[in-house]
Write an enzyme that holds these catalytic residues in place. Structure first.
Site, mmCIF file in Angstrom:
data_model
loop_
_atom_site.group_PDB
_atom_site.id
_atom_site.type_symbol
_atom_site.label_atom_id
_atom_site.label_comp_id
_atom_site.label_asym_id
_atom_site.label_seq_id
_atom_site.Cartn_x
_atom_site.Cartn_y
_atom_site.Cartn_z
ATOM 1 N N LYS A 23 17.722 -50.271 -26.614
ATOM 2 C CA LYS A 23 18.128 -50.738 -28.242
ATOM 3 C C LYS A 23 18.080 -52.063 -28.542
ATOM 4 C CE LYS A 23 21.782 -48.112 -29.539
ATOM 5 N NZ LYS A 23 23.345 -47.347 -29.312
ATOM 6 N N ARG A 93 26.951 -52.012 -30.206
ATOM 7 C CA ARG A 93 26.653 -50.525 -29.483
ATOM 8 C C ARG A 93 25.688 -51.261 -28.433
ATOM 9 N NH1 ARG A 93 21.622 -50.946 -34.201
ATOM 10 N NH2 ARG A 93 21.873 -48.698 -33.711
ATOM 11 N N GLY A 102 25.174 -39.932 -22.399
ATOM 12 C CA GLY A 102 26.887 -39.934 -21.997
ATOM 13 C C GLY A 102 27.481 -41.446 -22.566
ATOM 14 N N MET A 104 29.464 -45.343 -23.995
ATOM 15 C CA MET A 104 30.217 -45.554 -25.007
ATOM 16 C C MET A 104 29.649 -44.964 -26.952
ATOM 17 S SD MET A 104 31.953 -49.071 -26.268
ATOM 18 C CE MET A 104 31.125 -49.547 -27.760
ATOM 19 N N ARG A 337 12.924 -45.988 -31.233
ATOM 20 C CA ARG A 337 12.697 -45.464 -30.019
ATOM 21 C C ARG A 337 11.161 -44.803 -30.059
ATOM 22 N NH1 ARG A 337 18.545 -42.876 -28.955
ATOM 23 N NH2 ARG A 337 18.619 -41.485 -29.960
ATOM 24 N N HIS A 453 23.805 -33.175 -31.374
ATOM 25 C CA HIS A 453 23.563 -33.212 -29.974
ATOM 26 C C HIS A 453 23.011 -32.152 -29.203
ATOM 27 C CE1 HIS A 453 25.244 -32.917 -25.674
ATOM 28 N NE2 HIS A 453 25.866 -34.623 -25.934
ATOM 29 N N ARG A 559 -1.320 -13.606 0.779
ATOM 30 C CA ARG A 559 -0.769 -13.427 2.511
ATOM 31 C C ARG A 559 -0.901 -12.173 2.597
ATOM 32 N NH1 ARG A 559 2.219 -16.575 -1.182
ATOM 33 N NH2 ARG A 559 2.980 -18.490 -0.750
ATOM 34 N N ARG A 615 -5.397 -15.400 4.332
ATOM 35 C CA ARG A 615 -4.720 -15.523 5.692
ATOM 36 C C ARG A 615 -4.520 -14.448 6.453
ATOM 37 N NH1 ARG A 615 0.398 -18.364 5.664
ATOM 38 N NH2 ARG A 615 1.273 -16.410 5.212
ATOM 39 N N SER A 769 -6.158 -25.952 5.727
ATOM 40 C CA SER A 769 -5.151 -26.050 4.906
ATOM 41 C C SER A 769 -4.046 -26.329 5.876
ATOM 42 C CB SER A 769 -5.744 -24.463 4.377
ATOM 43 O OG SER A 769 -4.113 -24.387 3.327
ATOM 44 N N GLY A 771 -0.597 -26.281 6.180
ATOM 45 C CA GLY A 771 0.086 -25.378 5.539
ATOM 46 C C GLY A 771 1.170 -26.061 6.062
ATOM 47 N N THR A 772 2.235 -26.858 4.943
ATOM 48 C CA THR A 772 2.961 -27.543 5.189
ATOM 49 C C THR A 772 4.611 -27.467 4.674
ATOM 50 O OG1 THR A 772 2.768 -27.772 2.292
ATOM 51 C CG2 THR A 772 1.796 -29.697 3.861
ATOM 52 N N ASN A 773 4.757 -25.585 4.844
ATOM 53 C CA ASN A 773 6.268 -25.611 4.882
ATOM 54 C C ASN A 773 6.519 -25.528 6.452
ATOM 55 O OD1 ASN A 773 6.088 -25.003 1.920
ATOM 56 N ND2 ASN A 773 5.854 -22.473 1.818
ATOM 57 N N ASP A 774 5.521 -24.311 7.523
ATOM 58 C CA ASP A 774 5.764 -24.722 8.921
ATOM 59 C C ASP A 774 5.412 -26.664 8.987
ATOM 60 O OD1 ASP A 774 6.844 -22.395 10.185
ATOM 61 O OD2 ASP A 774 4.929 -21.242 8.973
ATOM 62 N N CYS A 837 -1.738 -25.542 1.483
ATOM 63 C CA CYS A 837 -1.150 -24.131 0.635
ATOM 64 C C CYS A 837 0.075 -24.339 0.880
ATOM 65 C CB CYS A 837 -1.539 -23.408 1.511
ATOM 66 S SG CYS A 837 -1.663 -23.186 3.218
ATOM 67 N N TYR A 857 -8.579 -30.043 -1.948
ATOM 68 C CA TYR A 857 -7.808 -28.705 -2.950
ATOM 69 C C TYR A 857 -6.241 -29.137 -2.970
ATOM 70 C CZ TYR A 857 -7.811 -25.455 0.162
ATOM 71 O OH TYR A 857 -7.433 -24.357 1.435
HETATM 72 P P1 ADP Z 1 24.265 -43.862 -30.390
HETATM 73 O O1 ADP Z 1 23.904 -44.622 -28.972
HETATM 74 O O2 ADP Z 1 24.620 -43.252 -30.193
HETATM 75 O O3 ADP Z 1 22.678 -43.761 -30.944
HETATM 76 P P2 ADP Z 1 23.941 -46.656 -32.101
HETATM 77 O O4 ADP Z 1 24.604 -48.095 -31.210
HETATM 78 O O5 ADP Z 1 22.947 -46.034 -32.774
HETATM 79 O O6 ADP Z 1 24.440 -45.388 -30.961
HETATM 80 O O7 ADP Z 1 24.978 -46.116 -33.289
HETATM 81 C C1 ADP Z 1 25.464 -44.961 -34.017
HETATM 82 C C2 ADP Z 1 24.912 -45.241 -35.590
HETATM 83 O O8 ADP Z 1 25.577 -45.903 -35.343
HETATM 84 C C3 ADP Z 1 23.949 -45.094 -35.992
HETATM 85 O O9 ADP Z 1 22.839 -44.110 -36.332
HETATM 86 C C4 ADP Z 1 24.277 -46.216 -36.900
HETATM 87 O O10 ADP Z 1 24.058 -45.038 -37.975
HETATM 88 C C5 ADP Z 1 25.608 -46.511 -36.874
HETATM 89 N N1 ADP Z 1 25.443 -48.076 -36.745
HETATM 90 C C6 ADP Z 1 24.767 -48.823 -36.497
HETATM 91 N N2 ADP Z 1 24.678 -50.166 -36.204
HETATM 92 C C7 ADP Z 1 25.539 -50.385 -37.272
HETATM 93 C C8 ADP Z 1 25.434 -51.282 -38.943
HETATM 94 N N3 ADP Z 1 24.973 -52.883 -38.190
HETATM 95 N N4 ADP Z 1 25.210 -51.093 -40.148
HETATM 96 C C9 ADP Z 1 25.315 -49.404 -40.165
HETATM 97 N N5 ADP Z 1 25.139 -48.566 -39.532
HETATM 98 C C10 ADP Z 1 25.166 -49.115 -38.263
HETATM 99 MG MG MG Z 2 21.025 -44.891 -32.134
HETATM 100 MG MG MG Z 3 26.321 -42.143 -29.520
#
Ligand code: ADP
Ligand code: MG
Ligand code: MG
Length: 882
Positions: A23, A93, A102, A104, A337, A453, A559, A615, A769, A771-774, A837, A857
């Site tokens: 990010k 962020r 997963g 914060m 991204r 999600h 086989r 075989r 060939s 036979g990498t299992n055996d 194989c 192959y």
């Molecule tokens: P995640 O990794 O879960 O995508 P982000 O860090 O991208 O989390 O933040 C989630 C959302 O928070 C972003 O999509 C955006 O909508 C909002 N956000 C993050 N930073 C800002 C900011 N500086 N101003 C306004 N909205 C923000």
């Molecule tokens: Mg985001």
């Molecule tokens: Mg998030």
């Protein structure tokens, strides 16, 4: 100079992902190319790693770098952090090198307190907005940083709505919001024993600490494990000046992909909400609008967004996943991204980017994970099936699934691990549900859009998903769902079609997938690039033609024992085994001959134009006989019933034979060519069947290439003996039928001794060939059946092995033996054909090894053929010039 822990966005670039996280690096890159990114800075992953290696203490000097960076952000935004007149607010962020849902949650509006909220209200002349920001901030900070559970805040929110007599959050008055702030703060003080921090700098320090700690939370650990992300890479922290999508109807927030992440179609694809902030879009609280409607709402902003996303795609040379916010009619870019996508989208995008001149064929080939193709080879619903469609949601992730509906991730996990097919049904999913999603066949949610999600995670995992199915009402307490007033208790079987969004009652029949034109073109490039040919392991004409459709250029392993296992043939096979005289045995073999001939006829015909490696019979004979325990039970019953002494006698002699044939260690017992050594007439029958089938096909005008493979030799002596039987039989059939059959005779190399004596064997064999299992079993002294479910997991857990050697070829040991076999074999027979194989033939890492070691192959199961073709091309690209 002190180590640099803090980078302003204008100091970083995309290549600094290790240090700045994905990010942070992309925020820097977008800043560099002149896109409107709110100013900010990134605290490095190195700082996080040092935090952990120091025993959870911040690296020294870090804050001395943070405060000047913050001052730069103040200067750029014209606001001051904590100022009572014009306060700067920031978001905090998290962001590791790889995107990790997963971790914060982002904290927005940091810097608000009892004073700055008043300034925000005055400056925006919008008291309601300011207090809404403040209560959201306390809630997020309380939840994410102070770990006061979410429901505490939900309760207060609910009572605020009740008190004011409104239904929606957006109807709450400034007065209600102020009341909530007081209640939130009280709640936090009660739960944590400390008042809510009023000092913005203290807030920032605590938030950064929370991001570092989140690197180690449960969700993040599970996510890393599933996705093979190393633990040591740490997360960065991004601190960024806030922009507000919730300032009224000319503000908003959204997410969009530059191409459709389900299909790959080249059209902007996304969702947005006006007057909303942060994750409102993805959280599934309100159902968002498709991005196309933004064009009607604000043509100028829409056009600007289209331009920016084109620029980003061109700059990164790949499909982008973009987050944006509109503040009072001005567009800001908040994240970009490379977008996650389904396998079919990945291929379409790669193929189209090549045709658009953006990437080369080789780049296109390297863009797809071979294992991802597995998803494309998944089944879909039979179009002829009669469907009872109950409801329709969004087609969030393609593929179809049937199973029992379950309403919690725990239940999905429990039943899924027991091998039950389940569909996980939720209002919406969260990262906590990840294990349940993993265990389910498919996901169905009643809320949330295409970027929720559930949708994102399912597409990534290649699981079918239907989201935002409004008609579905879930009653968790009673454990049932209601559609159109009809109740369906959990456990009811339903089906979902992630390609169309349909929710269907009961189980649905599925059909095998077909390869799209783009996919075929893509795999064609793979074949141009690769040196290895890809063949298939196939035991029937249907499997053979399946394999052909997937692009196999021959069969590397048929086989024949699978043909013997046919229930109709078993009695004849048993006669063959139990025959006391050669004559009796030949009688049984004579009955088997025409059946085998039909088998080979079908397979050779289905694969005409390509080699078919057959075989000779391999497994120990007792596998064709009944179990001795069952016989003992039968015999006891017969004795008790004093029935016909003849049948008792038969069973008793059968039992004697079964016992005589049973082996203590069948894996090392009387199998492979050892059977042919004891009973040459079996080998002769099989050879005759092969050549008679060949003769017929040749006369019918088919172009066929039979190759006979002798299993499990220890050295050249057995091979020479077996080859003579085959050659003599071939000569007989050719003179009887008056045709010339071009054929080869080779061997499997699956006993280590054979690999070590490959130079001797190479002189007399046409092909090897591996036979990498055996070969793996015998080289490592590991019985696969005894190891895999039992102690192998412990070996993996204790890191004595990196991967299961029956899945990923052990390059160090087994691979070394293959290398010896290849070199020795070629040293005496430069024309020796070389292949593999074992099941490794369809596993990408092992395919790469086969390329490196110089095989001609690989052969794998039909459904893995496309995977092996791609892996073979990638191996050629990765090992260019080596
Ligand atoms: P995640 O990794 O879960 O995508 P982000 O860090 O991208 O989390 O933040 C989630 C959302 O928070 C972003 O999509 C955006 O909508 C909002 N956000 C993050 N930073 C800002 C900011 N500086 N101003 C306004 N909205 C923000
Ligand atoms: Mg985001
Ligand atoms: Mg998030």
């Amino acid at each position: 100079m002190d180590k640099k822990y803090v980078y302003l966005f204008q100091e970083g670039k995309a290549s600094m992902r290790d240090l700045l996280g994905g990010k942070g690096a992309n925020l820097a890159e977008m800043t560099q190319i002149g896109l409107p990114v709110p100013p900010g800075f990134t605290i490095t992953t190195e700082a996080c790693n040092e935090y952990y290696s120091n025993g959870e203490i911040f690296p020294e000097g870090i804050w001395e770098q943070v405060w000047p960076a913050l001052a730069e952000v103040e200067a750029a935004s014209g606001k001051l952090f904590g100022d009572k007149k014009n306060p700067l607010l920031v978001s905090v962020r998290s962001g590791a090198k790889f995107s990790m849902p997963g971790m914060m949650d982002t904290v927005l509006n940091l810097g608000l307190n009892d004073d700055t909220v008043e300034a925000l209200a005055a400056n925006t002349q919008n008291e309601r907005f300011a207090w809404d920001c403040y209560r959201r901030f306390i809630q997020m900070f309380g939840d994410v940083v102070l770990e006061v559970e979410h429901y505490n805040f939900e309760q207060i929110l609910e009572s605020a709505k009740e008190k004011q007599g409104v239904r929606y959050d957006s109807e709450l008055s400034a007065e209600s919001l102020k009341w909530m702030v007081i209640e939130y703060k009280k709640k936090i003080e009660r739960k944590t024993g400390k008042p809510f921090p009023m000092d913005p700098r203290a807030q920032l320090m605590e938030a950064v600490l929370a991001v570092f700690r989140s690197w180690n939370n449960d969700r993040a650990n599970v996510y890393r494990k599933i996705n093979g992300i190393p633990h040591e890479i740490g997360t960065a922290v991004n601190v960024q000046s806030m922009v507000f999508g919730n300032m009224g109807s000319d503000s908003g927030t959204g997410v969009a992909f530059t191409r459709n992440p389900s299909t790959g179609e080249s059209a902007l694809y996304g969702e947005y909400l006006m007057n909303a902030q942060g994750e409102d879009v993805v959280a599934g609280i309100r159902t968002p609008n498709p991005i196309a409607t933004l064009a009607k709402e604000n043509q100028e902003i829409y056009q600007q967004f289209v331009d920016f996303s084109k620029r980003l795609e061109g700059h990164y040379r790949d499909m982008q996943d973009i987050e944006f916010t509109i503040e009072r009619g001005k567009l800001y870019m908040l994240q970009t991204r490379n977008g996650k996508r389904t396998a079919s989208a990945a291929i379409r995008v790669a193929v189209e980017l090549f045709h658009e001149g953006v990437i080369t064929k080789e780049e296109a080939i390297m863009r797809i994970e071979p294992d991802q193709l597995e998803h494309l080879l998944h089944r879909r619903m039979d179009t002829d099936a009669k469907l009872q469609v109950l409801a329709k949601g969004l087609p969030a992730s393609p593929g179809a699934a049937s199973g029992r509906i379950v309403l919690s991730a725990e239940e999905a996990e429990r039943l899924g691990n027991l091998g039950e097919k389940v569909i996980l049904v939720r209002t919406e999913t969260t990262p906590d549900d990840i294990r349940g999603i993993l265990a389910a066949q498919g996901i169905l949610t009643s809320r949330g859009g295409m970027t929720s999600h559930a949708a994102v995670v399912s597409r990534h995992m290649g699981k079918p998903a239907v989201c935002g199915c409004d008609a579905l009402k879930i009653d968790y307490t009673q454990g049932l769902v209601v559609i159109d007033g009809v109740e369906y208790p959990h456990g009811t079987i339903m089906s979902i079609d992630g390609a169309t969004g349909r929710v269907i009652k009961g189980e649905v029949s599925m059909v095998d997938p077909e390869l799209s034109e783009g996919f075929k073109e893509f795999l064609g490039w793979a074949d141009e690039i690769s040196r290895l040919r890809v063949m298939a392991n196939a035991d029937s004409p249907t499997e053979a033609s399946n394999a052909r459709d997937f692009g196999a250029v021959g069969i590397g392993l048929t086989r024949t024992e699978h043909m013997f296992m046919d229930p109709e043939r078993i009695p004849i096979v048993q006669d063959m085994i139990l025959a006391q005289t050669l004559e009796d045995r030949e009688d049984a073999l004579a009955k088997l001959l025409p059946m085998q001939e039909e088998d080979f006829y079908g397979i050779l015909k289905a694969m005409q134009g390509f080699p078919v490696t057959i075989r000779l019979l391999d497994p120990p004979l007792h596998e064709f006989l009944p179990h001795s325990e069952e016989l003992v039970v039968d015999i006891t019953k017969l004795r008790m019933s004093k029935a016909d002494p003849g049948s008792l006698h038969d069973k008793e002699s059968l039992l004697r034979n079964v016992r005589a044939l049973s082996e203590l260690n069948p894996m090392l017992g009387h199998r492979g060519c050892r059977l042919g050594v004891s009973f040459p007439e079996i080998t002769v029958m099989q050879a005759r069947a092969i050549f008679q089938a060949s003769a017929r096909l040749l006369k019918e005008g088919y172009d066929i290439h039979p190759e006979v493979m002798i299993p499990l030799i220890m050295g050249k002596e057995e091979f020479i003996m077996m080859r003579k039987l085959v050659d003599d039989t071939a000569a007989e059939v050719m003179s009887e039928q008056n045709v010339h059959i071009h054929y080869k005779v080779g061997t499997m190399i699956e006993v280590p001794r054979a690999a070590l004596l490959a130079d001797e064997i190479g002189k007399v064999a046409d092909f090897f060939s591996f036979g990498t299992n055996d070969l793996t079993q015998m080289t490592m002294g590991l019985s696969r059946d005894d190891a895999q479910g039992k102690f192998l997991p412990i070996y993996l857990d204790k890191k004595l092995m990196k991967t299961d050697p029956f899945v990923v070829l052990d390059r160090d040991g087994v691979g070394k033996l293959i290398g010896i076999g290849v070199n020795l074999g070629r040293s005496t027979n430069p024309k020796l054909g070389l292949g593999i194989c074992g099941e490794h033939g369809g596993e990408p890492n092992s395919v790469e090894f086969c390329h490196i070691v110089g095989l001609d192959y690989v052969s794998c199961s039909p459904f893995r053929v496309p995977i092996a073709r791609l892996a073979a091309a990638q191996a050629a690209i990765k090992n260019q010039g080596k």
